[in-house]
Scaffold this active site. Sequence first.
Site: not given
Length: 216
Positions: A143, A178
């Site tokens: 991420d 995401d």
Amino acid sequence: MKLRNSAFIIFLILLIDQYSKVFVKTNFVLGEQVKVFGWFKFLFIENEGMAWGTVIPGEYGKLFLTVFRIIAVFAIGYWLWDATQKEKSKYLIVAICLIFAGALGNIIDSVIYGVMFDDSRNHLSTFFPKNNYGTWFHGKVVDMFYFPFIEDYRMPNWLPFIGGKEVTFFNAIFNVADFSISTGVGILIFFNKKAFAHNPKPKHVTYSSVLDHEED
């Protein structure tokens, strides 16, 4: 929308997702933060669980999560194939494409990153090292996007429970996969009627059927 168009959307999202993850993985050390502008930052973290860092404890917790993701992707893939065959709404097909691509993007991390990279702590990671940080199906999801609109804001003392505490508004750190999943779900929620509108498959008119109609 035809299946090949859906495949192109999925491929494009996967390409951007994996490029951004590999770039961050090989150019940032774990926890490194770079300010792009204003409240937009790159912050490299690794997520060992599902969304929002959820994890299942135990020796086989990570493996269970990865297998669950794989099963979910197969189910979403079948949903996409069925929607294209039945010529469902473009809103629905695009939403499924986004969800499928996002889920598949994070699965790639979970399945192969453990053997593809070494640890990112205190040094830049390298491709296919001798000392990889994990095993197959035990990789960590990369991420990097961080949008703290209001950072370290001290709440007024008169507020119950949170008074005097420092909080950050929107402190989630996420990746392209995401974002793709969230966008797909958002389409299904906000364009629900258009996405699930009844769209019967049109009948194909043949020359013989026209002649039969004229004879009647």
